[in-house]
Design a protein around this motif. Structure first.
Motif, PDB file in Angstrom:
ATOM      1  N   THR A 174     -18.086   5.508   7.123  1.00 44.82           N
ATOM      2  CA  THR A 174     -18.830   6.570   7.803  1.00 44.82           C
ATOM      3  C   THR A 174     -20.127   6.894   7.092  1.00 44.82           C
ATOM      4  O   THR A 174     -21.171   7.107   7.739  1.00 44.82           O
ATOM      5  N   GLU A 175     -20.123   6.925   5.763  1.00 42.69           N
ATOM      6  CA  GLU A 175     -21.337   7.255   5.017  1.00 42.69           C
ATOM      7  C   GLU A 175     -22.392   6.166   5.148  1.00 42.69           C
ATOM      8  O   GLU A 175     -23.596   6.453   5.224  1.00 42.69           O
ATOM      9  N   GLU A 176     -21.974   4.906   5.199  1.00 48.15           N
ATOM     10  CA  GLU A 176     -22.933   3.804   5.285  1.00 48.15           C
ATOM     11  C   GLU A 176     -23.586   3.718   6.660  1.00 48.15           C
ATOM     12  O   GLU A 176     -24.734   3.283   6.784  1.00 48.15           O
ATOM     13  N   LEU A 177     -22.868   4.141   7.706  1.00 48.76           N
ATOM     14  CA  LEU A 177     -23.426   4.084   9.054  1.00 48.76           C
ATOM     15  C   LEU A 177     -24.610   5.024   9.244  1.00 48.76           C
ATOM     16  O   LEU A 177     -25.348   4.898  10.217  1.00 48.76           O
ATOM     17  N   ALA A 178     -24.807   5.966   8.329  1.00 48.83           N
ATOM     18  CA  ALA A 178     -25.873   6.945   8.478  1.00 48.83           C
ATOM     19  C   ALA A 178     -27.245   6.382   8.132  1.00 48.83           C
ATOM     20  O   ALA A 178     -28.265   7.006   8.445  1.00 48.83           O
ATOM     21  N   PHE A 179     -27.321   5.186   7.513  1.00 50.15           N
ATOM     22  CA  PHE A 179     -28.600   4.642   7.042  1.00 50.15           C
ATOM     23  C   PHE A 179     -28.905   3.339   7.766  1.00 50.15           C
ATOM     24  O   PHE A 179     -28.055   2.438   7.853  1.00 50.15           O
ATOM     25  N   ILE A 180     -30.134   3.216   8.247  1.00 50.17           N
ATOM     26  CA  ILE A 180     -30.527   2.036   9.019  1.00 50.17           C
ATOM     27  C   ILE A 180     -30.575   0.780   8.149  1.00 50.17           C
ATOM     28  O   ILE A 180     -30.321  -0.329   8.639  1.00 50.17           O
ATOM     29  N   GLU A 181     -30.850   0.930   6.853  1.00 41.99           N
ATOM     30  CA  GLU A 181     -30.897  -0.227   5.966  1.00 41.99           C
ATOM     31  C   GLU A 181     -29.529  -0.888   5.875  1.00 41.99           C
ATOM     32  O   GLU A 181     -29.433  -2.122   5.774  1.00 41.99           O
ATOM     33  N   ASN A 182     -28.450  -0.112   5.900  1.00 43.50           N
ATOM     34  CA  ASN A 182     -27.105  -0.687   5.858  1.00 43.50           C
ATOM     35  C   ASN A 182     -26.804  -1.477   7.128  1.00 43.50           C
ATOM     36  O   ASN A 182     -26.119  -2.510   7.081  1.00 43.50           O
ATOM     37  N   TRP A 183     -27.287  -1.000   8.264  1.00 45.98           N
ATOM     38  CA  TRP A 183     -27.127  -1.752   9.511  1.00 45.98           C
ATOM     39  C   TRP A 183     -27.872  -3.080   9.425  1.00 45.98           C
ATOM     40  O   TRP A 183     -27.377  -4.119   9.899  1.00 45.98           O
ATOM     41  N   ARG A 184     -29.074  -3.082   8.855  1.00 47.11           N
ATOM     42  CA  ARG A 184     -29.856  -4.321   8.741  1.00 47.11           C
ATOM     43  C   ARG A 184     -29.142  -5.336   7.859  1.00 47.11           C
ATOM     44  O   ARG A 184     -29.073  -6.532   8.188  1.00 47.11           O
ATOM     45  N   ARG A 185     -28.592  -4.880   6.732  1.00 47.27           N
ATOM     46  CA  ARG A 185     -27.875  -5.804   5.835  1.00 47.27           C
ATOM     47  C   ARG A 185     -26.605  -6.330   6.502  1.00 47.27           C
ATOM     48  O   ARG A 185     -26.253  -7.508   6.347  1.00 47.27           O
ATOM     49  N   ALA A 186     -25.915  -5.447   7.234  1.00 45.19           N
ATOM     50  CA  ALA A 186     -24.715  -5.895   7.937  1.00 45.19           C
ATOM     51  C   ALA A 186     -25.053  -6.932   8.994  1.00 45.19           C
ATOM     52  O   ALA A 186     -24.301  -7.904   9.204  1.00 45.19           O
ATOM     53  N   TYR A 187     -26.183  -6.775   9.669  1.00 43.46           N
ATOM     54  CA  TYR A 187     -26.603  -7.755  10.676  1.00 43.46           C
ATOM     55  C   TYR A 187     -26.959  -9.083  10.025  1.00 43.46           C
ATOM     56  O   TYR A 187     -26.694 -10.161  10.579  1.00 43.46           O
ATOM     57  N   LEU A 188     -27.592  -9.039   8.836  1.00 43.75           N
ATOM     58  CA  LEU A 188     -27.961 -10.264   8.139  1.00 43.75           C
ATOM     59  C   LEU A 188     -26.720 -11.068   7.754  1.00 43.75           C
ATOM     60  O   LEU A 188     -26.701 -12.300   7.842  1.00 43.75           O
ATOM     61  N   MET A 189     -25.646 -10.379   7.360  1.00 44.72           N
ATOM     62  CA  MET A 189     -24.413 -11.059   6.966  1.00 44.72           C
ATOM     63  C   MET A 189     -23.631 -11.542   8.183  1.00 44.72           C
ATOM     64  O   MET A 189     -23.129 -12.670   8.213  1.00 44.72           O
ATOM     65  N   HIS A 190     -23.539 -10.687   9.214  1.00 41.81           N
ATOM     66  CA  HIS A 190     -22.803 -11.033  10.436  1.00 41.81           C
ATOM     67  C   HIS A 190     -23.585 -10.497  11.625  1.00 41.81           C
ATOM     68  O   HIS A 190     -23.482  -9.312  11.944  1.00 41.81           O
ATOM     69  N   PRO A 191     -24.390 -11.329  12.277  1.00 42.36           N
ATOM     70  CA  PRO A 191     -25.180 -10.851  13.434  1.00 42.36           C
ATOM     71  C   PRO A 191     -24.292 -10.192  14.477  1.00 42.36           C
ATOM     72  O   PRO A 191     -23.190 -10.662  14.769  1.00 42.36           O
ATOM     73  N   PHE A 192     -24.791  -9.080  15.025  1.00 38.54           N
ATOM     74  CA  PHE A 192     -24.003  -8.289  15.965  1.00 38.54           C
ATOM     75  C   PHE A 192     -23.905  -9.013  17.305  1.00 38.54           C
ATOM     76  O   PHE A 192     -24.932  -9.348  17.911  1.00 38.54           O
ATOM     77  N   PRO A 193     -22.692  -9.225  17.798  1.00 39.58           N
ATOM     78  CA  PRO A 193     -22.561  -9.829  19.132  1.00 39.58           C
ATOM     79  C   PRO A 193     -22.839  -8.790  20.200  1.00 39.58           C
ATOM     80  O   PRO A 193     -22.662  -7.592  19.975  1.00 39.58           O
ATOM     81  N   PRO A 194     -23.280  -9.213  21.383  1.00 41.12           N
ATOM     82  CA  PRO A 194     -23.502  -8.236  22.462  1.00 41.12           C
ATOM     83  C   PRO A 194     -22.180  -7.655  22.936  1.00 41.12           C
ATOM     84  O   PRO A 194     -21.159  -8.349  22.979  1.00 41.12           O
ATOM     85  N   ASN A 195     -22.202  -6.394  23.298  1.00 39.94           N
ATOM     86  CA  ASN A 195     -21.004  -5.748  23.807  1.00 39.94           C
ATOM     87  C   ASN A 195     -20.797  -6.139  25.259  1.00 39.94           C
ATOM     88  O   ASN A 195     -21.762  -6.294  26.019  1.00 39.94           O
ATOM     89  N   PRO A 196     -19.537  -6.280  25.683  1.00 39.11           N
ATOM     90  CA  PRO A 196     -19.284  -6.663  27.066  1.00 39.11           C
ATOM     91  C   PRO A 196     -19.658  -5.549  28.007  1.00 39.11           C
ATOM     92  O   PRO A 196     -19.624  -4.391  27.656  1.00 39.11           O
TER      93      PRO A 196
END
Length: 698
Positions: free
Chosen positions: A676-698
């Protein structure tokens, strides 16, 4: 004789001297009145400003009346029948106005020979009682230092400490009940209701209004109002409206204004007493108030604590310490005795109103019983009778000064209904334009694509990213495309404007360090320029350099302009605090990232394709940011300052209602594997995308 009475009197004496048949002794005796006439003339001269002082008194009284009426209307509108003091409160400004309005009772030098004069002076006393009764709940809004100067108010200060301890226990209970990892709308609604109950029942003004002092002040106010109405009736029956004091006709104005204030100002105290009695009208509460000689501990707890505590002295004399200690105990015992006497006296006065309310409630219960009998016999038919709600779990969040006291079931039910009504009303104001933009997003890929880690930094200063700055930068590029229809551009602007209002709430609650606040300030400045002036850092949008009209050229123009700006201010921007450099750096990185992503076919990208791509990135970033809204709502429910809790929970309830569709929509999407704490920062989302690109939601 008028203002020149002394000159006229001397002239008359000179005429008398010319007559031989008037004795000289008589004329000499008349000369002794010259000093009296002179004194009368001087007194009339000095009393001329009293008329204006009377007008000032009338205006000050009118301000107090308006403030009391405003609190009365606010109480009815917000369904707070204990009428908290919002406009008519004790502060430096109100005390100054009250001091002017109370000029007549303290005026001992001017005689009041006329009936209106006497009635106005007596009416000011009733007006003073009315104002004091209306101001009583505002004592609860004062801090501890302000309350320290008032012995009676020490009971409120102990009450606040008791309520604070019980609130912290309820806060821990509410946190334990909020277990789900993804907060749903229903979970949040229950969470808000729990804190709403704590805020309402633990409101200092609510507790103050339910004290015995409030009931006693209501009785005193009602008695003074009844006497004043009798005075008003007597004045109306008189054939003449005589005002013979130095205040002249202003006394009539004062009398009328303060009479209106007395009559209208009595409504709130009477309703307050009735409402508070009905809120807590249980058997234990009634018995506690009938037993008038029982003084609760919180009335004298603070004084008792002071009596038991020792005082540190700089003197080494043991006898001196003993004398001071014994003197302290004597003084505090005397204060405790006064406190208990005042409380008992207030309870005795409150019995009159308590008996009146009990009689009224008994009549109401008799009517309900009669109605139930008529319904059972079939004489009276009621459509869809409501089933009583179970409030057993909610009682854990009711804050009471005494553990043996209970809140009436009806009161608890009304408190729950009030917060549900706030949420329902807020649901009618959904951000529809923002929802339309969020529907275009089918995932969160744009969070990882708007700024590439492959773009090298321009300077040694590392600029952080926040949620709002890339949104403003992407929107700037999108609305600068000249071939896009104006209605689509306007819709995007409106949607982003609605979204930024919630983004700022997320940032203000979760991204609060100085580094992030600096970036947010730059984004706010840039958005103001973009939205209102259609400019980016002073450059007019949609009017680029000559020949710049294709999408790649527009991106390159923004990139080059941003690079030049960063280089220009690099020497001055030592700590990365220059707002223009922050905004320009964001523009450089975003445009360079888009150019790199489309490096192979950049010349084939049209303005329509670029606008669609930018809109998708904006919606993805907004969606990612707004997944934090449930956490923001939960945080808003908890407020450390007791005087601000009710307003904070109210804001949380309104925010929950407004964002119901957003929360339900985003809860259906799969989010990155972050806490929950990590979701508050956009930089954490960018790093998570770099490791595992986000698939589109159905």
């Amino acid at each position: 004789m008028g203002s020149n009475s002394l000159a006229e009197y001397v002239h008359l004496l000179n005429q008398l001297k010319s007559y031989s048949n008037i004795p000289q002794d008589l004329i000499s005796s008349f000369r002794h009145y010259i000093l009296l006439i002179y004194g009368s003339d001087q007194e009339n001269k000095f009393s001329e400003p009293m008329l204006w002082i009377g007008i000032y008194i009338a205006l000050a009284s009118l301000i107090c009346v308006f403030a009391m009426i405003a609190d009365l209307l606010h109480g009815f509108r917000s369904r707070k029948l204990w009428f908290p003091c919002k406009y008519f409160t004790l502060n430096a400004a109100s005390l100054s106005v009250i001091a002017v309005a109370m000029k007549l009772p303290v005026d001992l030098n001017n005689s009041m020979p006329g009936h209106v004069d006497q009635a106005a002076k007596l009416g000011s006393m009733a007006f003073m009682c009315t104002m004091m009764t209306n101001l009583l709940p505002s004592l609860a809004t004062m801090n501890s230092k302000e309350l320290f100067t008032n012995i009676i108010a020490l009971a409120i200060l102990k009450s606040k400490q008791i309520l604070e301890l019980k609130y912290q226990a309820g806060h821990q209970t509410a946190l334990r009940d909020l277990q789900p990892e993804r907060l749903t709308f229903e979970n949040l609604k229950q969470h808000v209701s729990n804190y709403w109950i704590m805020a309402r029942t633990g409101s200092p003004q609510f507790i103050s209004a339910c004290h015995a002092t409030s009931s006693a002040s209501g009785v005193i106010c009602a008695a003074s109002t009844f006497i004043h109405i009798r005075i008003v009736y007597m004045i109306l029956c008189l054939s003449t409206r005589d005002y013979k004091s130095d205040y002249k006709w202003s006394m009539l104005v004062i009398f009328v204004i303060q009479s209106i204030g007395v009559i209208l100002g009595t409504i709130a105290p009477l309703f307050r007493c009735f409402a508070c009695l009905s809120f807590k009208l249980t058997k234990s509460w009634i018995w506690n108030h009938i037993n008038v000689f029982k003084v609760e501990k919180y009335w004298t707890q603070k004084l008792s604590d002071w009596k038991q505590n020792s005082i540190s002295f700089s003197s080494r004399s043991r006898k001196y310490k003993i004398v001071i200690h014994n003197l302290k105990i004597i003084v505090l015992r005397f204060c405790i005795g006064i406190q208990k006497t005042v409380v008992v006296a207030c309870k005795v006065l409150g019995l009159f109103y308590l008996l009146f309310v009990i009689c009224g409630m008994q009549c109401f219960h008799c009517w309900r019983s009669l109605k139930a009998m008529l319904v059972a016999s079939g004489i009276l038919v009621i459509q869809n009778p409501q089933q009583p709600e179970q409030n057993i779990d909610l009682r854990r969040y009711v804050l009471q000064l005494q553990d043996d006291m209970e809140l009436a079931d009806k009161t608890l039910k009304n408190i729950t209904k009030s917060v549900n009504l706030v949420i329902v009303n807020a649901e009618n104001h959904q951000p529809n334009n923002l929802m339309t933009l969020l529907v275009q997003s089918n995932g969160f890929a744009g969070v990882g694509e708007y700024d590439s880690f492959h773009v090298p930094p321009l300077t040694a200063v590392r600029y952080l990213n926040c949620w709002s700055l890339p949104l403003v930068t992407l929107t700037t590029i999108a609305i600068s495309l000249p071939e896009i229809q104006n209605d689509r551009v306007d819709n995007l602007l409106i949607s982003v404007s609605e979204g930024l209002a919630y983004v700022k709430l997320v940032e203000g609650s979760l991204n609060t360090t100085n580094d992030y606040v600096r970036i947010q300030k730059a984004a706010k400045m840039l958005w103001l320029e973009v939205e209102f002036y259609n400019r980016w850092l002073g450059k007019k949008l949609q009017y680029h350099a000559p020949g710049v009209n294709r999408a790649p050229q527009i991106l390159q123009w923004f990139r080059d302009e941003a690079q030049n700006m960063v280089m220009e201010v690099e020497a001055m921007d030592i700590d990365g605090s220059n707002e223009r450099a922050i905004c320009a750096n964001s523009m450089y990185r975003i445009t360079q990232t888009i150019l790199l992503l489309n490096q192979g076919n950049i010349d084939e990208v049209s303005q329509e394709d670029l606008f669609t791509r930018l809109s998708s990135m904006i919606s993805d970033i907004l969606a990612a940011c707004l997944t934090n809204l449930p956490l923001v709502i939960a945080m808003k429910c908890h407020e450390s300052v007791i005087e601000k809790r009710e307003a904070s929970v109210l804001a949380a309830a309104q925010l929950l209602g407004q964002t119901r569709e957003i929360i339900n929509t985003l809860n259906a999407r799969e989010i990155p594997n972050l806490n929950t704490e990590e979701l508050a920062f956009i930089e954490n989302w960018r790093r998570a995308y770099l490791m595992h690109p986000f698939p589109p939601n159905p």
